[in-house]
Design an enzyme around this catalytic site. Structure first.
Site, PDB file in Angstrom:
ATOM      1  N   LYS A  11      18.653 -37.572 -91.361  1.00  0.00           N
ATOM      2  CA  LYS A  11      17.525 -36.654 -91.178  1.00  0.00           C
ATOM      3  C   LYS A  11      17.725 -35.839 -89.898  1.00  0.00           C
ATOM      4  CE  LYS A  11      15.344 -38.759 -87.516  1.00  0.00           C
ATOM      5  NZ  LYS A  11      15.148 -38.134 -86.186  1.00  0.00           N
ATOM      6  N   ASP A  28      10.532 -44.102 -87.966  1.00  0.00           N
ATOM      7  CA  ASP A  28      10.858 -43.040 -88.914  1.00  0.00           C
ATOM      8  C   ASP A  28      11.341 -43.582 -90.256  1.00  0.00           C
ATOM      9  OD1 ASP A  28      13.304 -44.011 -88.122  1.00  0.00           O
ATOM     10  OD2 ASP A  28      14.106 -42.098 -87.428  1.00  0.00           O
TER      11      ASP A  28
END
Length: 281
Positions: free
Chosen positions: A9, A133
């Site tokens: 990401k 996350d």
């Protein structure tokens, strides 16, 4: 046996809203996955064992994959054992969420492989307990998130823009950066009003990271790297997460190819990836 791709990401923006009573900071971010990925192969075995292609990545109980496996055993009485092979491409500790992605992809794969029947909420609870996350990687699209990054507000769509990811091999301790001050604080926004479908101009306009000043003060080479990406033709550049990976966003593949050559020559010894934003799942 099953093999799954575990994608890296980047943070299109990372806003710091202030310190919370629990000592963490309230964040608001837009996560997006790139085409850069690790590969995880899982097959049933008599004993769970993790093997990793990168020697510096721990294969013991400190690895988030094993943490997920242990939570499944403790919370759900899950007794299946697996031989797990992790082929790493995502730089460890580089702000690209490799370990978190690995954990989420392993959990989704095992849930499917074993017929465990965990709901999204069940999986989000497990992942939220081991990282900030990790929950994002239950999604295939870009996502707005807040809290510590574990509260997903909504999915979004971004253009599948070419990106150059550059990792200098510097380890940046996230906790140390948050405790050290010099953070750029931003007033809390209503993420539900953010565009759910963004174009290229909107994407590049959103690039902002409230941790950059603090990290650049400790590692000035990262600021040089960001400037170099912009000079190479990137229409936007940003540090991802708490670093140390910096990425540049380009309009065309031709611009990306040209920039790749320039950056590889200028920053010999750094890890450079040509990739693309996985904008629409």
């Amino acid at each position: 046996m099953i093999s799954v791709k575990s994608f890296a990401k980047i943070n299109i923006f990372l806003h710091i809203n202030g310190r919370r009573a629990d000592g963490y900071h309230d964040l608001q971010t837009l996560f997006a996955q790139t085409e850069l990925h690790d590969t995880i192969t899982i097959e049933e075995a008599e004993k769970t064992e993790l093997r990793c292609s990168e020697a510096s990545v721990p294969a013991d109980s400190s690895n988030l994959i094993i943490k997920v496996k242990n939570i499944l055993a403790e919370k759900y009485g899950f007794r299946n054992e697996y031989s797990i092979t992790l082929n790493k491409n995502i730089p460890a500790g580089g702000g690209l969420g490799g370990g978190s992605s690995n954990a989420a992809c392993f959990l989704k794969a095992v849930n499917s492989l074993s017929g465990l029947g965990l709901s999204y909420t069940d999986m989000a609870d497990i992942l939220g307990s081991i990282g900030s996350d990790t929950v994002y990687f239950l999604h295939d699209k870009p996502c707005y998130a807040e809290g510590r990054g574990e509260v997903i507000v909504s999915e979004a769509e971004l253009p599948c823009a070419p990106v150059l990811l550059v990792n200098p091999g510097i380890h940046v301790p996230t906790g140390e950066i948050f405790r050290g001050g010099n953070l750029k604080l931003t007033a809390k926004a209503d993420l539900s009003r953010m565009p759910l479908v963004a174009g290229y101009a909107e994407l590049t306009a959103m690039l902002e990271n409230g941790l950059e000043a603090a990290v650049f003060a400790k590692h000035p080479v990262l600021k040089v790297l960001k400037t170099s990406l912009l000079d190479s033709g990137a229409e936007g550049a940003l540090m991802s997460g708490s670093g140390s990976t910096v990425f540049g966003v380009y309009r065309t593949d031709e611009q990306l190819e040209s920039a790749y050559s320039v950056i590889k020559e200028k920053f010999a010894g750094y890890t450079v990836f040509k990739s693309r934003i996985k904008g629409a799942g």
